[in-house]
Motif scaffolding. Sequence first.
Motif, PDB file in Angstrom:
ATOM      1  N   ARG A  66      25.657  23.499  64.741  1.00  0.00           N
ATOM      2  CA  ARG A  66      24.749  24.650  64.823  1.00  0.00           C
ATOM      3  C   ARG A  66      24.143  24.744  66.232  1.00  0.00           C
ATOM      4  O   ARG A  66      24.131  25.796  66.853  1.00  0.00           O
ATOM      5  N   TRP A  67      23.609  23.622  66.719  1.00  0.00           N
ATOM      6  CA  TRP A  67      22.993  23.586  68.046  1.00  0.00           C
ATOM      7  C   TRP A  67      24.034  23.933  69.107  1.00  0.00           C
ATOM      8  O   TRP A  67      23.762  24.700  70.033  1.00  0.00           O
ATOM      9  N   ILE A  68      25.225  23.365  68.987  1.00  0.00           N
ATOM     10  CA  ILE A  68      26.278  23.595  69.987  1.00  0.00           C
ATOM     11  C   ILE A  68      26.688  25.062  70.016  1.00  0.00           C
ATOM     12  O   ILE A  68      26.813  25.660  71.092  1.00  0.00           O
ATOM     13  N   LEU A  69      26.876  25.676  68.856  1.00  0.00           N
ATOM     14  CA  LEU A  69      27.254  27.090  68.832  1.00  0.00           C
ATOM     15  C   LEU A  69      26.144  27.965  69.412  1.00  0.00           C
ATOM     16  O   LEU A  69      26.419  28.910  70.161  1.00  0.00           O
ATOM     17  N   ASN A  70      24.903  27.640  69.106  1.00  0.00           N
ATOM     18  CA  ASN A  70      23.788  28.371  69.709  1.00  0.00           C
ATOM     19  C   ASN A  70      23.773  28.178  71.221  1.00  0.00           C
ATOM     20  O   ASN A  70      23.509  29.116  71.978  1.00  0.00           O
ATOM     21  N   HIS A  71      24.052  26.969  71.672  1.00  0.00           N
ATOM     22  CA  HIS A  71      24.102  26.703  73.108  1.00  0.00           C
ATOM     23  C   HIS A  71      25.214  27.522  73.770  1.00  0.00           C
ATOM     24  O   HIS A  71      25.020  28.064  74.873  1.00  0.00           O
ATOM     25  N   LEU A  72      26.365  27.633  73.116  1.00  0.00           N
ATOM     26  CA  LEU A  72      27.459  28.429  73.680  1.00  0.00           C
ATOM     27  C   LEU A  72      27.083  29.904  73.776  1.00  0.00           C
ATOM     28  O   LEU A  72      27.439  30.579  74.748  1.00  0.00           O
ATOM     29  N   VAL A  73      26.349  30.405  72.791  1.00  0.00           N
ATOM     30  CA  VAL A  73      25.859  31.784  72.869  1.00  0.00           C
ATOM     31  C   VAL A  73      24.936  31.922  74.081  1.00  0.00           C
ATOM     32  O   VAL A  73      25.075  32.849  74.889  1.00  0.00           O
ATOM     33  N   ALA A 104      36.241  25.914  62.343  1.00  0.00           N
ATOM     34  CA  ALA A 104      36.190  26.912  61.273  1.00  0.00           C
ATOM     35  C   ALA A 104      35.691  26.347  59.949  1.00  0.00           C
ATOM     36  O   ALA A 104      34.919  27.000  59.249  1.00  0.00           O
ATOM     37  N   ASP A 105      36.117  25.175  59.598  1.00  0.00           N
ATOM     38  CA  ASP A 105      35.751  24.597  58.306  1.00  0.00           C
ATOM     39  C   ASP A 105      34.763  23.444  58.423  1.00  0.00           C
ATOM     40  O   ASP A 105      34.592  22.682  57.476  1.00  0.00           O
ATOM     41  N   VAL A 106      34.119  23.314  59.561  1.00  0.00           N
ATOM     42  CA  VAL A 106      33.192  22.218  59.792  1.00  0.00           C
ATOM     43  C   VAL A 106      31.774  22.671  59.447  1.00  0.00           C
ATOM     44  O   VAL A 106      31.334  23.740  59.884  1.00  0.00           O
ATOM     45  N   ASP A 107      31.074  21.858  58.692  1.00  0.00           N
ATOM     46  CA  ASP A 107      29.695  22.159  58.316  1.00  0.00           C
ATOM     47  C   ASP A 107      28.819  22.223  59.559  1.00  0.00           C
ATOM     48  O   ASP A 107      28.956  21.397  60.473  1.00  0.00           O
ATOM     49  N   LEU A 108      27.913  23.177  59.613  1.00  0.00           N
ATOM     50  CA  LEU A 108      27.036  23.354  60.773  1.00  0.00           C
ATOM     51  C   LEU A 108      26.124  22.159  61.022  1.00  0.00           C
ATOM     52  O   LEU A 108      25.642  21.967  62.141  1.00  0.00           O
ATOM     53  N   ASP A 109      25.897  21.342  60.009  1.00  0.00           N
ATOM     54  CA  ASP A 109      25.039  20.163  60.176  1.00  0.00           C
ATOM     55  C   ASP A 109      25.797  18.939  60.694  1.00  0.00           C
ATOM     56  O   ASP A 109      25.183  17.901  60.942  1.00  0.00           O
ATOM     57  N   THR A 110      27.090  19.051  60.883  1.00  0.00           N
ATOM     58  CA  THR A 110      27.890  17.935  61.383  1.00  0.00           C
ATOM     59  C   THR A 110      27.458  17.587  62.805  1.00  0.00           C
ATOM     60  O   THR A 110      27.351  18.469  63.663  1.00  0.00           O
ATOM     61  N   LEU A 111      27.222  16.303  63.037  1.00  0.00           N
ATOM     62  CA  LEU A 111      26.760  15.842  64.352  1.00  0.00           C
ATOM     63  C   LEU A 111      27.929  15.616  65.309  1.00  0.00           C
ATOM     64  O   LEU A 111      29.031  15.237  64.892  1.00  0.00           O
ATOM     65  N   SER A 112      27.661  15.784  66.581  1.00  0.00           N
ATOM     66  CA  SER A 112      28.666  15.549  67.617  1.00  0.00           C
ATOM     67  C   SER A 112      28.991  14.066  67.713  1.00  0.00           C
ATOM     68  O   SER A 112      28.153  13.207  67.408  1.00  0.00           O
ATOM     69  N   VAL A 113      30.191  13.776  68.169  1.00  0.00           N
ATOM     70  CA  VAL A 113      30.593  12.393  68.419  1.00  0.00           C
ATOM     71  C   VAL A 113      29.820  11.845  69.606  1.00  0.00           C
ATOM     72  O   VAL A 113      29.304  10.732  69.570  1.00  0.00           O
ATOM     73  N   GLU A 114      29.721  12.634  70.668  1.00  0.00           N
ATOM     74  CA  GLU A 114      28.988  12.204  71.867  1.00  0.00           C
ATOM     75  C   GLU A 114      27.523  12.617  71.781  1.00  0.00           C
ATOM     76  O   GLU A 114      27.211  13.705  71.313  1.00  0.00           O
ATOM     77  N   ALA A 115      26.682  11.754  72.294  1.00  0.00           N
ATOM     78  CA  ALA A 115      25.244  12.067  72.341  1.00  0.00           C
ATOM     79  C   ALA A 115      24.947  12.956  73.546  1.00  0.00           C
ATOM     80  O   ALA A 115      25.646  12.905  74.567  1.00  0.00           O
ATOM     81  N   LEU A 116      23.929  13.754  73.399  1.00  0.00           N
ATOM     82  CA  LEU A 116      23.390  14.539  74.499  1.00  0.00           C
ATOM     83  C   LEU A 116      22.030  13.942  74.811  1.00  0.00           C
ATOM     84  O   LEU A 116      21.110  14.049  74.005  1.00  0.00           O
ATOM     85  N   ARG A 117      21.928  13.298  75.943  1.00  0.00           N
ATOM     86  CA  ARG A 117      20.718  12.560  76.296  1.00  0.00           C
ATOM     87  C   ARG A 117      20.366  11.577  75.174  1.00  0.00           C
ATOM     88  O   ARG A 117      21.023  10.572  75.016  1.00  0.00           O
ATOM     89  N   ARG A 174      26.226  31.224  59.413  1.00  0.00           N
ATOM     90  CA  ARG A 174      27.502  31.042  60.104  1.00  0.00           C
ATOM     91  C   ARG A 174      28.061  32.379  60.580  1.00  0.00           C
ATOM     92  O   ARG A 174      28.548  32.492  61.699  1.00  0.00           O
ATOM     93  N   SER A 175      27.999  33.398  59.743  1.00  0.00           N
ATOM     94  CA  SER A 175      28.498  34.719  60.141  1.00  0.00           C
ATOM     95  C   SER A 175      27.733  35.248  61.348  1.00  0.00           C
ATOM     96  O   SER A 175      28.328  35.818  62.268  1.00  0.00           O
TER      97      SER A 175
END
Length: 166
Positions: free
Chosen positions: A136-143, A116-129, A13-14
């Motif tokens: 985790r995937w979303i934050l990596n995508h934003l980077v 801030a306090d959400v576990d990185l394994d938490t899934l999105s509400v909306e599906a992507l494809r 996370r850091s």
Amino acid sequence: MTRTDTPPALDERSILQTMLAYVRETAIEKVAGLSDELVVAAPVPTSPLTNPASLLNHLRWVEFDWIETRFLGGEDLGPWTEEDPDGEMTEALSMTADEVIAAYREQTKRCDELVADVDLDTLSVEALRDFHPNLRWILNHLVEETARHNGHLDILRELADGSTGA
């Protein structure tokens, strides 16, 4: 904020948060100090929306869309419409450099607070494809998205006033 890619700790996370903060600050540095005329100048004739303000505002709305809409399931409040699918880009044409930077900072701060306090394994509400990406995937995508546009901003800044580096 001091721009650094060195995390305070080596946990996942850091590292993710530090890298995201680093590319965000790099984007801001590429826009900061430009005149209101240069921030909306589009030097590529075939790409009239490719200018520093529009790209930074695009990044602002990318963060909103991924975190607030797709991840948390909030209402899509983006400025895009069927008539103007690039609404986040055209919206910036009437913004000053200070306004677009402030709007981006405000959105990124809000996104950080929301997860801030959400576990990185938490899934999105909306599906992507065909899958629901986790945080985790979303934050990596934003980077990735921000870093890619930093390359564009770097070139645009050099064309605008000759500034290079950082």
